[in-house]
Motif scaffolding. Sequence first.
Motif, mmCIF file in Angstrom:
data_model
loop_
_atom_site.group_PDB
_atom_site.id
_atom_site.type_symbol
_atom_site.label_atom_id
_atom_site.label_comp_id
_atom_site.label_asym_id
_atom_site.label_seq_id
_atom_site.Cartn_x
_atom_site.Cartn_y
_atom_site.Cartn_z
ATOM 1 N N GLU A 196 -2.530 6.332 4.207
ATOM 2 C CA GLU A 196 -2.789 5.344 5.413
ATOM 3 C C GLU A 196 -3.301 4.280 4.415
ATOM 4 N N ARG A 197 -4.320 4.153 4.363
ATOM 5 C CA ARG A 197 -5.562 3.034 3.871
ATOM 6 C C ARG A 197 -5.895 3.760 2.266
ATOM 7 N N LEU A 198 -6.280 2.535 1.038
ATOM 8 C CA LEU A 198 -5.905 2.888 0.239
ATOM 9 C C LEU A 198 -7.846 2.345 0.034
ATOM 10 N N PRO A 199 -9.067 2.970 -0.910
ATOM 11 C CA PRO A 199 -10.368 2.695 -1.686
ATOM 12 C C PRO A 199 -9.977 0.841 -2.037
ATOM 13 N N VAL A 200 -10.654 0.305 -2.313
ATOM 14 C CA VAL A 200 -10.829 -0.845 -3.196
ATOM 15 C C VAL A 200 -11.844 -1.398 -3.340
ATOM 16 N N PRO A 201 -12.280 -1.773 -5.023
ATOM 17 C CA PRO A 201 -12.980 -2.191 -5.329
ATOM 18 C C PRO A 201 -14.898 -2.422 -4.458
ATOM 19 N N SER A 202 -13.972 -2.913 -3.412
ATOM 20 C CA SER A 202 -15.253 -3.990 -2.822
ATOM 21 C C SER A 202 -15.759 -3.671 -1.923
ATOM 22 N N GLY A 203 -15.282 -2.061 -1.569
ATOM 23 C CA GLY A 203 -16.012 -1.144 -0.773
ATOM 24 C C GLY A 203 -15.008 -0.458 0.505
ATOM 25 N N SER A 204 -14.026 -1.806 0.415
ATOM 26 C CA SER A 204 -13.165 -1.484 1.624
ATOM 27 C C SER A 204 -11.890 -1.211 1.826
ATOM 28 N N PHE A 205 -11.942 -0.121 2.464
ATOM 29 C CA PHE A 205 -10.583 0.642 2.876
ATOM 30 C C PHE A 205 -8.950 -0.424 3.911
ATOM 31 N N VAL A 206 -8.280 -0.849 2.460
ATOM 32 C CA VAL A 206 -7.194 -1.658 2.919
ATOM 33 C C VAL A 206 -6.052 -0.772 3.275
ATOM 34 N N GLN A 207 -5.408 -0.853 4.271
ATOM 35 C CA GLN A 207 -3.931 -0.666 5.022
ATOM 36 C C GLN A 207 -2.904 -0.734 4.100
ATOM 37 N N VAL A 208 -2.195 0.404 3.289
ATOM 38 C CA VAL A 208 -0.889 -0.027 2.614
ATOM 39 C C VAL A 208 0.159 0.106 4.108
ATOM 40 N N ASP A 209 0.719 -1.269 2.869
ATOM 41 C CA ASP A 209 2.053 -1.434 4.095
ATOM 42 C C ASP A 209 3.212 -0.605 3.843
ATOM 43 N N TYR A 210 3.963 0.774 4.245
ATOM 44 C CA TYR A 210 4.536 1.382 4.090
ATOM 45 C C TYR A 210 6.453 0.840 4.373
ATOM 46 N N THR A 211 6.274 -0.187 5.532
ATOM 47 C CA THR A 211 7.750 -0.479 5.964
ATOM 48 C C THR A 211 8.643 -0.755 5.672
ATOM 49 N N PRO A 212 8.295 -1.507 4.000
ATOM 50 C CA PRO A 212 9.260 -1.335 3.181
ATOM 51 C C PRO A 212 10.995 -0.382 2.436
ATOM 52 N N CYS A 213 9.871 0.355 2.243
ATOM 53 C CA CYS A 213 10.191 1.887 2.231
ATOM 54 C C CYS A 213 11.477 2.590 3.419
ATOM 55 N N LEU A 214 11.673 1.682 4.134
ATOM 56 C CA LEU A 214 12.338 2.199 5.368
ATOM 57 C C LEU A 214 13.578 1.739 4.485
ATOM 58 N N GLN A 215 13.753 1.274 3.918
ATOM 59 C CA GLN A 215 15.098 0.060 3.325
ATOM 60 C C GLN A 215 14.518 0.524 1.820
ATOM 61 N N ASP A 216 14.075 1.849 1.261
ATOM 62 C CA ASP A 216 14.122 1.867 0.424
ATOM 63 C C ASP A 216 13.283 0.590 -1.166
ATOM 64 N N GLY A 217 12.045 0.529 -0.252
ATOM 65 C CA GLY A 217 11.213 -0.709 -0.789
ATOM 66 C C GLY A 217 10.420 0.215 -1.463
ATOM 67 N N GLU A 218 8.940 -0.672 -1.959
ATOM 68 C CA GLU A 218 7.826 -0.011 -2.729
ATOM 69 C C GLU A 218 6.932 -0.643 -1.270
ATOM 70 N N PRO A 219 5.892 0.319 -1.402
ATOM 71 C CA PRO A 219 4.369 0.461 -0.814
ATOM 72 C C PRO A 219 4.034 -0.492 -0.945
ATOM 73 N N VAL A 220 3.517 -1.668 -0.199
ATOM 74 C CA VAL A 220 2.527 -3.009 -0.270
ATOM 75 C C VAL A 220 1.023 -2.808 -0.106
ATOM 76 N N LEU A 221 -0.026 -3.418 -1.053
ATOM 77 C CA LEU A 221 -1.284 -3.146 -0.854
ATOM 78 C C LEU A 221 -1.496 -4.441 -0.867
#
Length: 816
Positions: A709-734
């Motif tokens: 659901e989330r990916l760690p980034v260099p700042s130390g935060s965990f940022v949510q990945v947006d997977y809704t584009p994948c419902l229409q064969d799109g790409e996951p977005v960070l």
Amino acid sequence: MAMMALPIDSRLQAIRSVLAEHTRALLIAAPGAGKTTRVPLALLDEPWCRSGKLLLLEPRRVAARLAAGYMAEQLGERVGETVGYRMRGESRTGPSTRLEVVTQGVLTRLLQDDPLLEGVAGLVFDEFHERSLEADLGLALALDAQQGLREDLRLLVMSATLDVPSLLAVLGESTPIIDCPGRSFAVETRYRPLNSREDTARQQAAVVNEALQSDGFEGGDALVILPGVGEIRRLARQLDVQTASFEVRELHGRLSLAEQRRALRRDPEGRRRVVLATAIAESSVTVDGVRIVIDAGQERVPVYQPRTGLTRLETRRVNRASADQRRGRAGRQGPGLCLRLWAEEQPLIPHGEPEIRQADLAPLAFELARWGISDPAALAWVTPPPAAALAAGRELLQRLSVLDDAFHLTALGCACVRWPTHPRLAVMLTRAVDLQARPLACAVVATLETRELDGERDLERALQSRLAERSNGPWQRDARRLARIAGCELEVASLAPLGELLALAYPERVGQRLEPGCFRLVGGGLATLPEDTPLAHSELLVAVELDGQNGEARIFRAVSLSSRRLEALYPESLEWRTRLEWSDSEGKLLGEQVRGLGAVVLARKPLQKMPREAVHQALLEAVRRRGTLAFTPADDQLRGRMALLRRIEGDAWPDWSTASLLDRLDTWLALYLDRENRLDALDRLPLGRFLRDSLDGSRRACLEELAPERLPVPSGSFVQVDYTPCLQDGEPVLAAKLQELFGWRTTPRLVRGQVPVLVHLLSPARRPLQVTRDLESFWRNGYPQVRKEMRGRYPKHPWPEDPLSAVATARTRSRR
């Protein structure tokens, strides 16, 4: 008598030789070659044919009569001696008959009655290119009988044009092919389009006169090809009005054999002839002396009509192959002239469709069941029956109780075998004995099959007027023939059982009045007729003719029916059953107990308690009908993760698309229904949790690892990945602020490193600055321009010259 030499004569020995060694053969002979009348006679003395008779199959009744008459004449005999013919309702054969010319439907009945075809040595399929449903079925059954029962049976398929590859696919690639060129002269073609606002027959007569006066064709006879008898009669009357030095002759199926043969012969007094013919003159017979062809450009083809439930002849524009064949008739005996009654630029379809692709297949389904075939693939078809049309035909037969669930004939189906008519009408004739109405049933069936009854919507009144006629028309002859099969006299005492008889043949077309002129049919659809007709106020009726298959149909002809008689016909209408209906306006299920036939309700009473299972099924059906599920944004994120995994790793992961989940509501959502009976309550259920719970523990862990659901980034935060584009064969977005990603050289990847995320770099105000799949390239090429534009706008945020060595942060610069 001496016979004129024809092109086929040079191939007769080759045909004999081939059939002496093979049991199957193809003959391609151009129009006018003489194949219809020369080939069968040439085969009668072959050793394999001496032990049995030969059947010549013709697509039309007229062609069968004429071919038999011509061949008998060549032998110096009368029809019924060596050569005879047989068709539905008419037969001229005798004990010495060795060659029978039969219509194609007769072969199917012969095979069904005796699959061994005892006493038959061979079958000759003539004009097979016309591809009638009966010819296709007859060939399929004949091949099956030959393969399993009669290896010695000879099969010869012949035509002017054949789809050789398709035929070889069913007959065998090694099947011998005999080719016979025709005898053809040059034909001049002229176009004379008619004005639709003027009298058609008058314009056609003017073209006839023009053709007869054309230079170079003064001595030739004219052949006018029209779609039907009505058009022939109208043009004949118009030509009779004019002063002419030619004789008008008709050629169609309603004439006697003598009249038909007379039309084919030149006038003994030497007068020119104008032969007005149906499409029989297109390919099946040769009209001697013709140098001129006038083609109306129309044909009558059998088309299934949902409004009657029967196959009727429909007038439509001729196809190009048929038009060329008609044109060729003018060049049989010398240079010819063809006048086409349409514009030269008028497009024509190249070929006609095989009837099996556009016909009602209930009769075919009936014949397959009678043959003992449940899977049509067990037979060899030139064109296989379309699956959907065959399924619809079988569904009708099951509704009529003719077939059981395994597509075998029921006891009623076996009793229907004796009737040479459509299965639904055979049911009427069979069950009429219970109503003591066999004579009336014979009259009704003959009327429905042979002609339209004009004007009167009330079938009872229309039939009454026809029964009062004392003429000897086609429908009266057919009614008497059916009465002979039934073993009764054609004496109709009363029309009272008419509604019941029609309800036997058309149970799905029983309609109940909702309001004057509007009726609900058994299947649930609506049908209407004008309010000013008496039938518009009937409580119940049977719609014999209607148009439209979905939604609201118009009733063209019907008869009233009492509820008492409907209950007597269908005892199941007396049984109480629970009926539940979903109310979209109330958003809940409404229930009652009813009795009746399908959607026709004869009585109703309140339902005290609705079965829980029925409520749940109605809820699920309401969701399916709506076509959507009430997913929350979090649910869509979960489904997007699953869509990504399924796209990359395939069926190892379930399909959680909306369409798939709607199809499978019973397997995942029904488990969680408790006391809900309203749609809005169902929409509040935690659908995402249900989906997640359907995965076992290892699958859930794998989901978190491959598509977190989330990916760690260099700042130390965990940022949510947006997977809704994948419902229409799109790409996951960070999507993250640019400053949180300083030092991040490599774009993160998901699903075992196979899928890079699409990085949305945001401004401090969380507005998009850049979208990239390649962070390293962005820092090098895109960042300098972004820094130049943004550091003045957001001075409290760091904009280092070297973002790869800077410390990532989610904060502003420290205050001094």
